[in-house]
Write a protein that holds these residues in place. Structure first.
Motif, short mmCIF file in Angstrom:
data_model
loop_
_atom_site.label_atom_id
_atom_site.label_comp_id
_atom_site.label_asym_id
_atom_site.label_seq_id
_atom_site.Cartn_x
_atom_site.Cartn_y
_atom_site.Cartn_z
N THR A 12 -4.48 21.11 6.75
CA THR A 12 -3.48 20.09 6.44
C THR A 12 -3.02 20.10 4.99
OG1 THR A 12 -5.26 18.50 6.00
CG2 THR A 12 -4.34 18.55 8.24
N GLY A 13 -3.83 20.65 4.07
CA GLY A 13 -3.55 20.53 2.64
C GLY A 13 -2.21 21.06 2.17
N PRO A 14 -1.70 22.19 2.70
CA PRO A 14 -0.48 22.78 2.14
C PRO A 14 0.82 22.08 2.51
CG PRO A 14 -1.91 24.46 3.11
CD PRO A 14 -2.42 23.14 3.57
N TYR A 15 0.81 21.07 3.36
CA TYR A 15 2.07 20.48 3.83
C TYR A 15 2.97 20.12 2.64
CZ TYR A 15 5.35 17.92 6.73
OH TYR A 15 6.50 17.51 7.39
N PRO A 16 4.26 20.55 2.68
CA PRO A 16 5.14 20.38 1.51
C PRO A 16 5.76 18.99 1.41
CG PRO A 16 6.30 21.59 3.24
CD PRO A 16 4.90 21.34 3.75
N TYR A 17 5.58 18.37 0.26
CA TYR A 17 6.32 17.16 -0.13
C TYR A 17 7.21 17.54 -1.29
CZ TYR A 17 3.31 14.29 2.79
OH TYR A 17 2.66 13.73 3.88
N THR A 18 8.47 17.21 -1.20
CA THR A 18 9.41 17.61 -2.24
C THR A 18 10.16 16.40 -2.79
OG1 THR A 18 11.16 18.05 -0.61
CG2 THR A 18 9.74 19.90 -1.24
N GLY A 19 10.44 16.44 -4.08
CA GLY A 19 11.33 15.47 -4.69
C GLY A 19 12.72 16.07 -4.78
N GLY A 20 13.74 15.29 -4.46
CA GLY A 20 15.12 15.77 -4.57
C GLY A 20 15.55 16.65 -3.42
N MET A 21 14.73 16.74 -2.37
CA MET A 21 15.08 17.58 -1.22
C MET A 21 14.51 16.96 0.04
SD MET A 21 14.64 21.70 -0.78
CE MET A 21 12.85 21.74 -0.67
N ARG A 22 15.24 17.10 1.15
CA ARG A 22 14.75 16.59 2.43
C ARG A 22 15.11 17.59 3.53
NH1 ARG A 22 18.96 11.42 2.95
NH2 ARG A 22 20.83 12.64 3.45
N GLU A 82 0.82 -1.21 0.00
CA GLU A 82 0.00 0.00 0.00
C GLU A 82 0.85 1.26 0.00
OE1 GLU A 82 -3.80 2.10 2.29
OE2 GLU A 82 -2.96 0.22 3.06
N LEU A 83 0.52 2.14 -0.92
CA LEU A 83 1.11 3.48 -0.93
C LEU A 83 0.21 4.34 -0.06
CD1 LEU A 83 1.96 3.68 -4.74
CD2 LEU A 83 3.56 3.26 -2.86
N CYS A 84 0.57 4.45 1.20
CA CYS A 84 -0.29 5.08 2.19
C CYS A 84 -0.50 6.56 1.88
CB CYS A 84 0.33 4.95 3.57
SG CYS A 84 0.71 3.24 4.06
N ALA A 85 -1.67 7.05 2.20
CA ALA A 85 -1.98 8.47 2.02
C ALA A 85 -2.01 9.14 3.38
CB ALA A 85 -3.32 8.63 1.32
N ARG A 86 -1.29 10.26 3.52
CA ARG A 86 -1.33 11.06 4.74
C ARG A 86 -0.86 12.45 4.36
NH1 ARG A 86 -0.27 10.57 10.35
NH2 ARG A 86 -1.16 8.47 10.31
N ARG A 87 -1.64 13.45 4.67
CA ARG A 87 -1.23 14.82 4.32
C ARG A 87 -0.05 15.30 5.15
NH1 ARG A 87 -6.73 18.35 3.17
NH2 ARG A 87 -7.55 17.03 1.49
#
Length: 634
Positions: free
Chosen positions: A517-527, A402-407
């Motif tokens: 909760t919607g704006p929480y940032p998910y980034t590719g190539g950055m942590r 499962e690719l879990c969903a969580r904002r």
């Protein structure tokens, strides 16, 4: 003592003088020396948007105060009706123009037949007099563009494709040695006994760096190419010139001011809405200028600039009056916003009295146009609709875990905890790092940007924009449900300081006063590490960027410029991302590809499951998750 010419000699001299005047005016027939009125009907940037959609307008239902009213709007069948009805009303002197970016943006582009087949079929229900190449016409390379142009010319229309500044490479499928006449720099159209030159332009740098033309296909400076072609047309005696331009509203204005001999610019690329300020009050959108925008060229002569927004929602109607020399005397027009008449207010049909008031409100706007879909265009669209519906049922991937969903991250009792499945919550991974599917989407943007759209260093996806988890067989419809909002992708050049500001904006929009909760940032190539309890501007720390070549992580450099791939929604300030909204136009590029289409491209390039042959959607390596450590709010 002066000699007087005899009558025959005087007649001959007069004839020569008149001929010289005719030549100076750019023509030698009587029609070219009479005042003239021309109507131009136009669209641009329909981006494979062939079906209508519901939209909400602010209209008066009889109370004297505008209320929110839902109504069907746009779609190519309405575009076909508008061209037909407006063209008949205008009379004989009408041109039907498309200013580029017909392709890419919905499943109709590449899931309803050959790439662009559905777009070509619907465009031929209008039968455009000219079409200029946009940057997205090159998304499948020169060979893909040739396939689309072949489809466009399948019927009786034979719409000429134009671009004065493209030079197709030696091996290109569209090189003149292989496809003579497939793309022309300009065309001459005759209406009412007068000739109108139409010159095509394609945005140069953007097409080369963010689309997929062949490696040796090049694009000349827009102004240089336009002037050369205008001069060539004037040398042929054509004194009315339309620039059919896919370079954007701002560049249109710059280029027009540098040209000599251009009369009208019918533009595209920037998806610009032009018209009265009341467009905003009625809930249509924010106009960037007047329709038409009146400028002067380098010689001080009037140039009229128009554009018709985006996604088959507006048909522009411009009427231009020319004097006997072919100079513009006046230009007026309307951006017709195409709507139906199936109004609903708070989900209910209006009363008869309310509907009458709504129709009066539409008419009083001056730009809303009640337009039924053309039956013939609907019939052309139907088989493509069926193919898209069939594709939606197709299994396109498998997610073995499962690719879990969580904002947002957080343990039991945290603000978003109930969103994940019990199995995902039992694992505890979403409490530490947030949603797997949110992180996968951010990575998909980054990978596809680097494969197809000129490259990126980092990507951003806000948590609320990803709607469902995935497990087991994944249908195309489910993949679309992951990203259901139809956002386009932008690429921004941002400093490291702006990247830090972007993260803090997103975290403030979640953990600041009135946060969600919607704006929480998910980034590719950055942590980064998050301390939700910290003060505004101090919640993100230990920010690192991954080098896409070496895979090494390095601290964010505040002074360095990074390429960011991001949704149009966030790039323009949505979800509280104020730092991104402030990035100037010179550092932002509208890539124009649909978020769901990027996700499909990512899926198609995943390793295949040996049993089913389907692409595998797995969780990413833990070190790629953008939230490395999380401390919740107090």
């Amino acid at each position: 003592m002066h000699k007087h010419l005899g009558a025959p000699l005087r007649a001959a001299a007069w004839a020569l003088a008149v001929a010289g005047l005719l030549s100076a005016c750019g023509g030698s027939d009587d029609a070219a020396l009479t005042p003239y009125t021309l109507t131009l009907l136009h669209i641009n940037d329909h981006h494979s948007t062939l079906e209508g959609k519901s939209r909400t307008l602010q209209l008066d239902a009889g109370s004297g105060t505008p209320v929110a009213v839902a109504v069907d709007a746009g779609g190519f069948a309405r575009v076909a009706t508008a061209f037909d009805e407006l063209g008949k009303a205008a009379g004989a002197n009408v041109l039907k123009l498309h200013a580029g970016d017909a392709l890419t943006g919905t499943l109709y582009f590449n899931r309803a037949g050959a790439d662009g087949e559905a777009d070509a079929a619907l465009m031929n229900t209008v039968c455009f007099d000219a079409f200029t190449l946009g940057n997205h016409e090159f998304d499948k390379g020169d060979a893909g563009l040739k396939g689309f142009l072949d489809q466009l010319r399948k019927g009786s229309c034979k719409t000429p494709a134009l671009s004065a500044n493209v030079q197709f490479g030696a091996q290109s499928a569209l090189n003149a040695t292989r496809a003579p006449g497939a793309v022309l720099p300009s065309t001459v159209l005759e209406r009412g006994g007068q000739k109108i030159g139409v010159v095509g332009l394609t945005i140069a740098q953007k097409t080369k760096i963010s689309s997929s033309p062949d490696a040796d296909t090049t694009f000349e400076n827009e102004t240089v190419a336009a002037q050369r072609q205008i001069d060539a047309l004037r040398a042929q005696g054509v004194n009315k010139i339309v620039l059919l331009s896919h370079i954007g509203y701002d560049l249109d204005k710059q280029v027009a001011a540098q040209l000599s001999g251009v009369d009208v610019v019918v533009g595209g690329d920037s998806h610009t809405l032009l018209g009265p300020d009341t467009l905003k009050a009625r809930g249509v959108g924010n106009p960037a200028g007047s329709y038409p925008t009146r400028l002067t060229d380098k010689d001080g002569k009037t140039v009229c600039v128009v554009q018709a927004w985006e996604y088959a929602q507006v048909v522009g109607e411009l009427t231009v009056s020319f004097d006997e020399r072919g100079d513009v005397q006046s230009c007026t027009g309307t951006p017709h916003v195409l709507i139906g008449d199936n109004f609903t207010i708070a989900g209910k049909a209006p009363t008869a009295a309310e509907k009458t008031a709504l129709q009066a409100s539409v008419a009083a706007s001056g730009f809303l146009r009640s337009t039924p879909p053309q039956a013939a265009a609907l019939a052309v669209l139907k088989p493509y609709q069926e193919r898209v519906a069939g594709f939606s049922k197709t299994v396109v991937a498998t997610a073995p875990v499962e690719l879990c969903a969580r904002r947002v991250p957080g343990g039991p009792g945290s603000v978003d905890y109930g969103r994940s499945s019990a199995a995902c919550n039992a694992e505890g991974s979403v409490s530490l790092r947030g949603g797997d599917i949110q992180q996968l989407v951010a990575q998909a943007y980054l990978d596809v940007a680097n494969a197809r759209y000129g490259g990126a260093d980092i990507s951003l996806q806000s948590g609320g924009g990803v709607r469902i988890p995935l497990l087991g067989p994944v249908t195309a419809a489910q993949a679309i449900q992951v990203l259901p909002f139809g956002n386009m992708l932008f690429r921004l050049d941002v400093t490291g300081q702006e990247v830090k500001g972007m993260l803090e904006d997103g975290l403030e929009a979640v953990y600041g006063p009135g946060g969600s909760t919607g704006p929480y940032p998910y980034t590719g190539g950055m942590r980064f590490d998050v301390n939700a309890a910290a003060a505004k501007g101090q919640r993100a720390s230990a920010i690192e960027v991954r080098d896409r070549t070496s895979g090494a992580w390095a601290p964010l450099d505040a002074a360095r410029t990074y390429r960011l791939f991001v949704l149009s929604f966030n790039a323009t300030g949505g979800d509280g991302y104020k730092t991104l909204a402030a990035v100037p136009a010179a550092r932002r590029l509208d890539i124009g590809v649909l978020d769901a289409d990027v996700f499909f491209n990512y899926i198609e390039n995943r390793p295949k499951d040996t049993a089913s042959g389907l692409p595998l959607l797995n969780r990413l390596p833990l070190e790629w998750y953008s939230t490395r450590n999380f401390t919740g709010p107090n």
